[in-house]
Design a protein around this motif. Structure first.
Motif, PDB file in Angstrom:
ATOM      1  N   LEU A   1      -7.471  -0.459  -7.232  1.00  0.00           N
ATOM      2  CA  LEU A   1      -7.657  -2.016  -6.866  1.00  0.00           C
ATOM      3  C   LEU A   1      -6.805  -2.915  -7.706  1.00  0.00           C
ATOM      4  O   LEU A   1      -6.298  -3.864  -7.642  1.00  0.00           O
TER       5      LEU A   1
ATOM      6  N   THR B   1      -6.547  -2.859   5.442  1.00  0.00           N
ATOM      7  CA  THR B   1      -5.606  -4.052   5.457  1.00  0.00           C
ATOM      8  C   THR B   1      -4.699  -4.068   6.579  1.00  0.00           C
ATOM      9  O   THR B   1      -4.228  -4.952   6.822  1.00  0.00           O
TER      10      THR B   1
ATOM     11  N   PHE C   1      -3.161  -2.379  -6.914  1.00  0.00           N
ATOM     12  CA  PHE C   1      -3.052  -2.890  -5.306  1.00  0.00           C
ATOM     13  C   PHE C   1      -3.103  -4.606  -5.420  1.00  0.00           C
ATOM     14  O   PHE C   1      -2.320  -5.137  -4.832  1.00  0.00           O
TER      15      PHE C   1
ATOM     16  N   GLY D   1       0.794  -1.442  -0.080  1.00  0.00           N
ATOM     17  CA  GLY D   1      -0.038   0.194   0.014  1.00  0.00           C
ATOM     18  C   GLY D   1       0.828   1.336   0.335  1.00  0.00           C
ATOM     19  O   GLY D   1       0.530   1.946  -0.751  1.00  0.00           O
TER      20      GLY D   1
ATOM     21  N   PHE E   1      -7.148   2.090   2.252  1.00  0.00           N
ATOM     22  CA  PHE E   1      -6.618   0.761   2.380  1.00  0.00           C
ATOM     23  C   PHE E   1      -5.457   0.440   3.233  1.00  0.00           C
ATOM     24  O   PHE E   1      -5.351  -0.714   3.800  1.00  0.00           O
TER      25      PHE E   1
END
Length: 333
Positions: free
Chosen positions: A86, A207, A89, A41, A203
């Protein structure tokens, strides 16, 4: 050859060589970066920051032109930026848990799903026989690779499937977005990277990566970067932006077919570089299956290029396709 023609030749050659080097090295560099800086990230956020800041500063300096960042356009672009984030990622996490060859195989599978999605959701004509055969070759090579992958793990292939779904969604959705928003290429790059940078903190907390980063900072006396990690991250950020520049410039300087051929050669170079520099690569049988997948990609590109020429005639007015991915997809995805 006249002086002006010679200058044009050298300029075009430099752009193509620059794009080829950046494109073939980027996946290996990203794998290198995530190996020594295991925070996907934060790594991608630094890449977004570098790209968006570079576009802004170069725009201010007059080296390029980008559309201004406005709130109404940002609201319209936000869904595309979420899908893009996304895709990046899942891509980074795939490289975190698998080798570069696995990434290339799943990246090469995207035309198959995009063709299906275009037919089902965008009312595009069904693929031709040559296109269908090429897609079958891609699928066969991918299946053979997975069957012979000695490093198979459920975690890695879960991220691979997630990447495949998100990158396919991104490709289909971005086609719609590019055609509905009047943005130039660098404006597209700026919106994509700046909005993704704004999304990144969400995120980090979802996460739990922020706790890992804070723990590492406390353990290292306030320093999250080891020297090798700093070099790897800096290199990935620089190459991420450079490919935006070279990808855009090369598209303008050479034909679409030449650009496609360069992209295919880049994949072969990536495989060779990855095999030569370290042991993080597939088995010999896996590499053969990977090459089959890439060859299927060559056939696919030739079939769709021929179809476009027959459909569009000599005008070559493919603004959406030409401006779809001049550095965004080439950079990090």
């Amino acid at each position: 050859m006249s002086s002006s023609s010679r200058k044009q030749y050298y300029a075009t050659s430099s752009l193509v060589i620059g794009y080829a080097l950046c494109s073939s090295l980027l996946a290996v560099i990203n794998k290198f970066a995530i190996t020594f800086f295991n925070y996907p990230g934060l790594l991608t956020a630094l890449q977004y920051l570098t790209s968006s800041l570079s576009v802004y500063l170069l725009g201010k300096s007059g080296f390029l032109h980008h559309d201004p960042f406005t709130l109404p356009t940002a609201k319209k672009f936000l869904p595309a930026a979420v899908v893009f984030y996304l895709a990046i990622f899942t891509n980074t996490n795939l490289l975190r848990h698998a080798n570069v060859d696995t990434f290339i195989v799943f990246r090469s599978l995207t035309p198959l799903l995009v063709a299906v999605a275009d037919t089902l959701f965008r009312s595009q004509p069904r693929p031709s026989r040559l296109t269908f055969f090429s897609l079958f070759v891609i699928l066969a090579g991918a299946v053979g690779y997975v069957a012979n992958d000695s490093a198979f793990t459920l975690t890695a292939y879960s991220w691979a499937l997630g990447y495949l779904v998100t990158i396919t969604t991104e490709m289909v959705y971005i086609k719609h977005m590019v055609s509905s928003l009047d943005l130039n290429t660098w404006g597209f790059v700026l919106y994509n990277n700046l909005l993704s940078l704004m999304i990144a903190p969400v995120f980090w907390f979802l996460t739990g990566e922020h706790t890992e980063v804070f723990t590492a900072v406390n353990a290292n006396g306030g320093n999250v970067f080891e020297p090798v990690a700093f070099f790897a991250v800096a290199l990935s950020c620089v190459f991420g932006f450079l490919i935006s520049f070279f990808g855009f410039a090369a598209r303008q300087a050479i034909s679409a077919t030449a650009f496609t051929v360069t992209g295919v050669v880049n994949k072969f170079l990536t495989v060779v570089i990855n095999v030569v520099i370290w042991d993080k690569h597939a088995t010999p049988v896996g590499l053969v299956c990977l090459l089959v997948t890439i060859c299927g990609g060559v056939g696919y590109q030739q079939s769709v290029t021929g179809a476009k020429k027959q459909t569009n005639g000599p005008s070559h007015n493919n603004k959406v396709d030409d401006e779809l991915n001049p550095g965004k997809g080439d950079t990090n995805v």
